[in-house]
Design a protein around this motif. Sequence first.
Motif, short mmCIF file in Angstrom:
data_model
loop_
_atom_site.label_atom_id
_atom_site.label_comp_id
_atom_site.label_asym_id
_atom_site.label_seq_id
_atom_site.Cartn_x
_atom_site.Cartn_y
_atom_site.Cartn_z
N ASP A 1 -5.10 1.15 70.01
CA ASP A 1 -3.72 1.45 70.35
C ASP A 1 -2.88 1.55 69.09
OD1 ASP A 1 -2.14 -1.34 70.01
OD2 ASP A 1 -4.16 -1.72 70.77
N TRP A 2 -1.77 2.27 69.22
CA TRP A 2 -0.93 2.53 68.05
C TRP A 2 -0.33 1.26 67.47
CZ3 TRP A 2 -1.12 6.75 65.35
CH2 TRP A 2 -1.56 7.93 65.95
N THR A 3 -0.05 0.29 68.32
CA THR A 3 0.54 -0.95 67.82
C THR A 3 -0.41 -1.66 66.86
OG1 THR A 3 1.76 -1.24 69.89
CG2 THR A 3 1.50 -3.18 68.50
N SER A 4 -1.68 -1.74 67.23
CA SER A 4 -2.67 -2.38 66.37
C SER A 4 -2.84 -1.62 65.06
CB SER A 4 -4.01 -2.49 67.09
OG SER A 4 -3.91 -3.29 68.24
N LEU A 5 -2.90 -0.29 65.15
CA LEU A 5 -3.07 0.52 63.95
C LEU A 5 -1.87 0.40 63.02
CD1 LEU A 5 -4.73 3.88 65.12
CD2 LEU A 5 -5.68 2.15 63.57
N LEU A 6 -0.67 0.42 63.59
CA LEU A 6 0.54 0.31 62.76
C LEU A 6 0.65 -1.07 62.12
CD1 LEU A 6 3.18 2.21 64.95
CD2 LEU A 6 2.14 2.96 62.80
N THR A 7 0.25 -2.10 62.86
CA THR A 7 0.25 -3.46 62.30
C THR A 7 -0.74 -3.55 61.14
OG1 THR A 7 0.83 -4.42 64.45
CG2 THR A 7 -0.13 -5.89 62.80
N PHE A 8 -1.92 -3.02 61.36
CA PHE A 8 -2.94 -3.00 60.31
C PHE A 8 -2.45 -2.24 59.08
CE2 PHE A 8 -6.72 -0.59 58.63
CZ PHE A 8 -7.22 -1.63 57.86
N ALA A 9 -1.84 -1.06 59.32
CA ALA A 9 -1.34 -0.23 58.21
C ALA A 9 -0.26 -0.97 57.43
CB ALA A 9 -0.81 1.10 58.75
N LEU B 1 -12.55 -9.81 55.10
CA LEU B 1 -13.50 -10.70 55.74
C LEU B 1 -12.87 -11.95 56.34
CD1 LEU B 1 -16.53 -10.44 53.29
CD2 LEU B 1 -15.95 -9.03 55.28
N ALA B 2 -11.60 -12.22 56.01
CA ALA B 2 -10.95 -13.41 56.55
C ALA B 2 -9.66 -13.06 57.30
CB ALA B 2 -10.65 -14.41 55.43
N LEU B 3 -8.79 -12.26 56.69
CA LEU B 3 -7.51 -11.95 57.31
C LEU B 3 -7.62 -10.88 58.39
CD1 LEU B 3 -4.46 -12.37 57.42
CD2 LEU B 3 -4.23 -10.71 55.56
N LEU B 4 -8.41 -9.84 58.14
CA LEU B 4 -8.50 -8.72 59.08
C LEU B 4 -8.89 -9.15 60.49
CD1 LEU B 4 -8.32 -5.69 59.59
CD2 LEU B 4 -10.70 -5.49 58.82
N PRO B 5 -9.88 -10.04 60.66
CA PRO B 5 -10.25 -10.44 62.03
C PRO B 5 -9.12 -11.11 62.80
CG PRO B 5 -11.99 -11.02 60.48
CD PRO B 5 -10.80 -10.62 59.66
N THR B 6 -8.10 -11.62 62.10
CA THR B 6 -6.96 -12.21 62.80
C THR B 6 -5.95 -11.16 63.24
OG1 THR B 6 -5.60 -12.57 60.81
CG2 THR B 6 -7.23 -14.26 61.36
N ILE B 7 -6.08 -9.94 62.71
CA ILE B 7 -5.16 -8.85 63.05
C ILE B 7 -5.77 -7.92 64.10
CG2 ILE B 7 -3.85 -6.90 62.14
CD1 ILE B 7 -4.00 -8.24 59.39
N GLY C 1 -12.51 3.70 66.92
CA GLY C 1 -11.57 2.76 66.32
C GLY C 1 -11.85 2.54 64.85
N PHE C 2 -13.13 2.44 64.50
CA PHE C 2 -13.51 2.27 63.10
C PHE C 2 -13.09 3.49 62.29
CE2 PHE C 2 -16.60 3.03 59.67
CZ PHE C 2 -16.37 1.89 58.91
N ALA C 3 -13.29 4.69 62.84
CA ALA C 3 -12.88 5.91 62.15
C ALA C 3 -11.37 5.94 61.94
CB ALA C 3 -13.34 7.14 62.95
N GLU C 4 -10.63 5.49 62.95
CA GLU C 4 -9.17 5.45 62.83
C GLU C 4 -8.74 4.47 61.75
OE1 GLU C 4 -8.05 6.47 67.51
OE2 GLU C 4 -8.26 4.38 66.82
N MET C 5 -9.38 3.31 61.72
CA MET C 5 -9.04 2.32 60.69
C MET C 5 -9.41 2.82 59.30
SD MET C 5 -10.06 -1.33 62.46
CE MET C 5 -9.49 -2.24 61.02
N SER C 6 -10.53 3.51 59.18
CA SER C 6 -10.94 4.08 57.90
C SER C 6 -9.92 5.09 57.41
CB SER C 6 -12.32 4.73 58.02
OG SER C 6 -13.31 3.78 58.37
N ALA C 7 -9.42 5.92 58.33
CA ALA C 7 -8.41 6.91 57.97
C ALA C 7 -7.13 6.22 57.51
CB ALA C 7 -8.12 7.83 59.16
N VAL C 8 -6.76 5.13 58.18
CA VAL C 8 -5.57 4.37 57.79
C VAL C 8 -5.74 3.80 56.39
CG1 VAL C 8 -4.24 2.27 58.26
CG2 VAL C 8 -4.80 3.84 60.12
#
Length: 203
Positions: A2-10, A129-135, A145-152
Amino acid sequence: MDWTSLLTFAAVLALAAAIPGPGVAAVIARALGAGFRPTVPMVLGLIVGDLVYLSAAALGLGVIAATFGGLFTLIRWVGAAYLVYLAIRLFLARPEAGALPVRGGRRTGAFLAGLFVTLGNPKVILFYLALLPTIIDLGGLTALGFAEMSAVVALVLLGVIGGYAALAARARLLFESPAARRILNRVAGITMMGAAAAIATRS
């Protein structure tokens, strides 16, 4: 995803990338000494390094990464050694000829330097390896989803780190005389040495 997760990650990634560290210092030093275009391979190397750790996090390889700590130590030292080499070249460059003339092999070396700097940077390891799994819920991550995160990752780092490189390259244009260029080379060399020391001494 979802866009919320991607925008938070970005947003979190952009903030982490914008905080000056060894990677940013190396890119700035390279751009000050050589200009923007010769720095692009180093930026790409940094991005590929981040993608390696993103892949490791997605595949649940945090335990493996911790087990092979010695390998990451070696990578860190190789990256630091290459940054020292670049710093020495900056110190020895002839100002009237410009610093670090571009050749294919050197572009490859710059890419590998960026890659090794990222792979040996504890801040990057901690983020993925530590912070990302909490997001992000990596357990439910799909191939899309992995492809979207890679693009971000690619777009955010290209914008943030590339922005640092562009600003440093523009600052370089202010130094036209040989004397000014010599000073700039020294400053860039010292910055590169600092990045090498930061990479070598972090644990």
